[in-house]
Scaffold this motif. Sequence first.
Motif, PDB file in Angstrom:
ATOM      1  N   LEU A  37       0.691  -1.234  -0.331  1.00  0.00           N
ATOM      2  CA  LEU A  37       0.135   0.035   0.213  1.00  0.00           C
ATOM      3  C   LEU A  37       0.893   1.329  -0.107  1.00  0.00           C
ATOM      4  CD1 LEU A  37      -2.901  -0.941   2.665  1.00  0.00           C
ATOM      5  CD2 LEU A  37      -3.078  -0.969   0.407  1.00  0.00           C
ATOM      6  N   LEU A  38       2.053   1.013   0.707  1.00  0.00           N
ATOM      7  CA  LEU A  38       2.398   2.340   0.489  1.00  0.00           C
ATOM      8  C   LEU A  38       3.472   2.671  -0.135  1.00  0.00           C
ATOM      9  CD1 LEU A  38       3.463   4.652   1.975  1.00  0.00           C
ATOM     10  CD2 LEU A  38       5.920   3.322   3.732  1.00  0.00           C
ATOM     11  N   ALA A  39       4.062   1.800  -1.240  1.00  0.00           N
ATOM     12  CA  ALA A  39       4.569   1.762  -2.589  1.00  0.00           C
ATOM     13  C   ALA A  39       3.450   2.464  -3.152  1.00  0.00           C
ATOM     14  CB  ALA A  39       5.035   0.272  -2.107  1.00  0.00           C
ATOM     15  N   SER A  40       2.595   1.792  -3.263  1.00  0.00           N
ATOM     16  CA  SER A  40       1.916   1.871  -4.768  1.00  0.00           C
ATOM     17  C   SER A  40       0.954   3.359  -4.162  1.00  0.00           C
ATOM     18  CB  SER A  40       0.597   1.640  -4.604  1.00  0.00           C
ATOM     19  OG  SER A  40      -0.390   1.537  -3.060  1.00  0.00           O
ATOM     20  N   ALA A  41       1.245   4.179  -3.058  1.00  0.00           N
ATOM     21  CA  ALA A  41       0.424   5.928  -2.770  1.00  0.00           C
ATOM     22  C   ALA A  41       1.510   6.283  -2.789  1.00  0.00           C
ATOM     23  CB  ALA A  41       0.947   5.515  -0.707  1.00  0.00           C
ATOM     24  N   CYS A  42       3.071   5.881  -2.371  1.00  0.00           N
ATOM     25  CA  CYS A  42       4.483   6.728  -3.128  1.00  0.00           C
ATOM     26  C   CYS A  42       4.948   6.718  -4.516  1.00  0.00           C
ATOM     27  CB  CYS A  42       5.970   6.577  -2.195  1.00  0.00           C
ATOM     28  SG  CYS A  42       5.631   6.760  -0.318  1.00  0.00           S
ATOM     29  N   GLY A  43       4.454   6.316  -5.351  1.00  0.00           N
ATOM     30  CA  GLY A  43       4.456   5.588  -6.737  1.00  0.00           C
ATOM     31  C   GLY A  43       3.471   6.132  -8.072  1.00  0.00           C
ATOM     32  N   SER A  44       2.591   7.130  -7.456  1.00  0.00           N
ATOM     33  CA  SER A  44       2.030   8.134  -8.445  1.00  0.00           C
ATOM     34  C   SER A  44       2.171   8.090  -9.519  1.00  0.00           C
ATOM     35  CB  SER A  44       0.951   8.888  -7.644  1.00  0.00           C
ATOM     36  OG  SER A  44       1.840   9.813  -7.691  1.00  0.00           O
ATOM     37  N   ALA A  45       1.621   7.500 -10.726  1.00  0.00           N
ATOM     38  CA  ALA A  45       2.382   7.796 -11.425  1.00  0.00           C
ATOM     39  C   ALA A  45       1.810   9.204 -12.147  1.00  0.00           C
ATOM     40  CB  ALA A  45       1.212   6.884 -13.688  1.00  0.00           C
ATOM     41  N   GLU A  46       2.980   9.280 -13.574  1.00  0.00           N
ATOM     42  CA  GLU A  46       2.884  10.785 -13.916  1.00  0.00           C
ATOM     43  C   GLU A  46       2.123  10.463 -15.172  1.00  0.00           C
ATOM     44  OE1 GLU A  46       3.865  13.359 -12.266  1.00  0.00           O
ATOM     45  OE2 GLU A  46       5.106  13.204 -10.910  1.00  0.00           O
ATOM     46  N   PRO A  47       2.290  12.141 -15.790  1.00  0.00           N
ATOM     47  CA  PRO A  47       1.220  11.861 -16.832  1.00  0.00           C
ATOM     48  C   PRO A  47       1.704  10.808 -18.139  1.00  0.00           C
ATOM     49  CG  PRO A  47       0.937  14.231 -15.524  1.00  0.00           C
ATOM     50  CD  PRO A  47       2.122  13.123 -15.316  1.00  0.00           C
ATOM     51  N   SER A  48       1.495  10.588 -18.813  1.00  0.00           N
ATOM     52  CA  SER A  48       1.934  10.181 -20.110  1.00  0.00           C
ATOM     53  C   SER A  48       2.196  11.276 -21.073  1.00  0.00           C
ATOM     54  CB  SER A  48       1.336   8.920 -20.565  1.00  0.00           C
ATOM     55  OG  SER A  48       0.331   8.820 -21.311  1.00  0.00           O
ATOM     56  N   VAL A  49       1.433  11.649 -21.340  1.00  0.00           N
ATOM     57  CA  VAL A  49       1.447  12.936 -22.408  1.00  0.00           C
ATOM     58  C   VAL A  49       2.535  13.810 -21.996  1.00  0.00           C
ATOM     59  CG1 VAL A  49       0.254  14.819 -20.955  1.00  0.00           C
ATOM     60  CG2 VAL A  49       0.120  14.832 -23.499  1.00  0.00           C
ATOM     61  N   SER A  50       3.555  14.183 -23.367  1.00  0.00           N
ATOM     62  CA  SER A  50       4.674  14.895 -23.203  1.00  0.00           C
ATOM     63  C   SER A  50       4.490  15.973 -23.228  1.00  0.00           C
ATOM     64  CB  SER A  50       5.386  14.797 -24.201  1.00  0.00           C
ATOM     65  OG  SER A  50       4.888  15.424 -26.341  1.00  0.00           O
ATOM     66  N   PRO A  51       5.232  16.898 -22.940  1.00  0.00           N
ATOM     67  CA  PRO A  51       5.400  18.653 -22.767  1.00  0.00           C
ATOM     68  C   PRO A  51       4.859  18.514 -23.915  1.00  0.00           C
ATOM     69  CG  PRO A  51       6.834  18.062 -21.695  1.00  0.00           C
ATOM     70  CD  PRO A  51       6.599  16.951 -21.940  1.00  0.00           C
ATOM     71  N   ASP A  52       5.495  18.507 -25.460  1.00  0.00           N
ATOM     72  CA  ASP A  52       5.283  18.941 -26.927  1.00  0.00           C
ATOM     73  C   ASP A  52       3.384  18.733 -26.913  1.00  0.00           C
ATOM     74  OD1 ASP A  52       7.750  20.195 -27.256  1.00  0.00           O
ATOM     75  OD2 ASP A  52       8.739  18.179 -27.996  1.00  0.00           O
ATOM     76  N   ASP A  53       2.982  17.356 -26.541  1.00  0.00           N
ATOM     77  CA  ASP A  53       2.327  17.459 -27.063  1.00  0.00           C
ATOM     78  C   ASP A  53       0.712  18.227 -26.560  1.00  0.00           C
ATOM     79  OD1 ASP A  53       3.376  15.502 -28.750  1.00  0.00           O
ATOM     80  OD2 ASP A  53       2.912  13.573 -27.745  1.00  0.00           O
ATOM     81  N   LEU A  54       0.919  17.873 -25.418  1.00  0.00           N
ATOM     82  CA  LEU A  54       0.091  19.302 -24.639  1.00  0.00           C
ATOM     83  C   LEU A  54       0.254  20.596 -24.420  1.00  0.00           C
ATOM     84  CD1 LEU A  54      -2.455  19.177 -22.293  1.00  0.00           C
ATOM     85  CD2 LEU A  54      -0.530  19.431 -20.278  1.00  0.00           C
ATOM     86  N   PHE A  55       1.450  20.789 -25.216  1.00  0.00           N
ATOM     87  CA  PHE A  55       0.977  22.432 -25.475  1.00  0.00           C
ATOM     88  C   PHE A  55       0.370  22.537 -26.795  1.00  0.00           C
ATOM     89  CE2 PHE A  55       3.182  25.991 -28.217  1.00  0.00           C
ATOM     90  CZ  PHE A  55       2.735  27.103 -27.408  1.00  0.00           C
ATOM     91  N   MET A  56       0.504  21.657 -27.624  1.00  0.00           N
ATOM     92  CA  MET A  56       0.365  21.675 -29.060  1.00  0.00           C
ATOM     93  C   MET A  56      -2.023  21.138 -29.120  1.00  0.00           C
ATOM     94  SD  MET A  56       2.413  22.783 -31.102  1.00  0.00           S
ATOM     95  CE  MET A  56       1.283  21.888 -32.872  1.00  0.00           C
ATOM     96  N   GLU A  57      -1.861  20.941 -27.953  1.00  0.00           N
ATOM     97  CA  GLU A  57      -3.348  20.505 -27.441  1.00  0.00           C
ATOM     98  C   GLU A  57      -3.968  21.893 -27.084  1.00  0.00           C
ATOM     99  OE1 GLU A  57      -5.015  17.930 -24.513  1.00  0.00           O
ATOM    100  OE2 GLU A  57      -2.898  16.405 -25.078  1.00  0.00           O
ATOM    101  N   TYR A  58      -3.465  22.822 -26.353  1.00  0.00           N
ATOM    102  CA  TYR A  58      -3.232  24.044 -25.819  1.00  0.00           C
ATOM    103  C   TYR A  58      -3.582  24.993 -27.209  1.00  0.00           C
ATOM    104  CZ  TYR A  58      -2.693  29.115 -24.577  1.00  0.00           C
ATOM    105  OH  TYR A  58      -2.225  30.274 -24.859  1.00  0.00           O
ATOM    106  N   ALA A  59      -2.222  25.195 -27.884  1.00  0.00           N
ATOM    107  CA  ALA A  59      -2.543  25.416 -29.192  1.00  0.00           C
ATOM    108  C   ALA A  59      -2.997  25.891 -29.635  1.00  0.00           C
ATOM    109  CB  ALA A  59      -0.714  25.617 -29.689  1.00  0.00           C
ATOM    110  N   ARG A  60      -3.804  24.415 -30.149  1.00  0.00           N
ATOM    111  CA  ARG A  60      -5.515  23.803 -30.785  1.00  0.00           C
ATOM    112  C   ARG A  60      -5.896  24.625 -30.675  1.00  0.00           C
ATOM    113  NH1 ARG A  60      -2.249  18.882 -31.998  1.00  0.00           N
ATOM    114  NH2 ARG A  60      -1.281  18.762 -33.840  1.00  0.00           N
ATOM    115  N   SER A  61      -6.707  24.716 -29.425  1.00  0.00           N
ATOM    116  CA  SER A  61      -7.734  24.398 -29.062  1.00  0.00           C
ATOM    117  C   SER A  61      -8.418  25.819 -28.990  1.00  0.00           C
ATOM    118  CB  SER A  61      -7.943  24.131 -27.406  1.00  0.00           C
ATOM    119  OG  SER A  61      -8.995  24.371 -26.533  1.00  0.00           O
ATOM    120  N   THR A  62      -9.891  26.063 -28.842  1.00  0.00           N
ATOM    121  CA  THR A  62     -10.368  27.337 -28.618  1.00  0.00           C
ATOM    122  C   THR A  62     -11.264  27.346 -28.181  1.00  0.00           C
ATOM    123  OG1 THR A  62     -12.579  26.678 -30.709  1.00  0.00           O
ATOM    124  CG2 THR A  62     -10.072  27.275 -31.509  1.00  0.00           C
TER     125      THR A  62
END
Length: 226
Positions: A11-36
């Motif tokens: 339980l403790l290992a699962s709590a301390c090791g929460s997964a970070e997002p899989s989306v890359s900085p470039d991909d998320l930035f492009m989502e922002y750039a495209r969104s209206t």
Amino acid sequence: MRQVLVVFAVLLASACGSAEPSVSPDDLFMEYARSTTVKNDLLAHGATKSEDRLATLASRYSGGELRGALLFAYECNDNKPAPDWHTKRCRRSSVVDRAAGGGTMFARSVIVKHGDGSLELVTLYVAQSPGRSVLLDGTGRTYTDLENFRATNELFATDDTLLTVRNIAVAPGGGDLITVTGRTSPTWYWWWLGGLLVVVAALGVVIVVAGRSHQRRLTAHLRNDA
């Protein structure tokens, strides 16, 4: 007892090791750039189609310039020329200024992808004085670094994704662009639960040992009487 400790460790290992997002900085930035439909967007420019928005942004900035303008910290100074959108994000409440405690104020934006998929642009501030640099949000809460911000902010949830800089409390600049969860899961609950399990297990061991000892005494007593 051993099984309880193993469960606690998992339980403790699962709590301390929460997964970070899989989306890359470039991909998320492009989502922002495209969104209206970005909430609180500083660069909307009235575009209603992704193609128009991308064309407008491309005519004004290179990719690197736009990333830097939004995500890096830039000084809020009325005596320096600045684009209207930067002047707008530098407008802050007196609560923020009091919490800053003086120093030079900077503003930076964070691109947020919420758990429901919606996008938002959020303004944060950096107050810098000799030997001190602190991050502030719009409510006046202060943070020492990115991990402190993620652990204690009340703006975002664990299923939100942030696009920001690694050294978020530093101005100007701030290092590499990264995507992280908006908030980290608190570990105190798991420590409390694990501690409780250990105590319960220990009490169980004591009860079992005491019961066996009592049984041995009764057996010995009966044998002596016989």
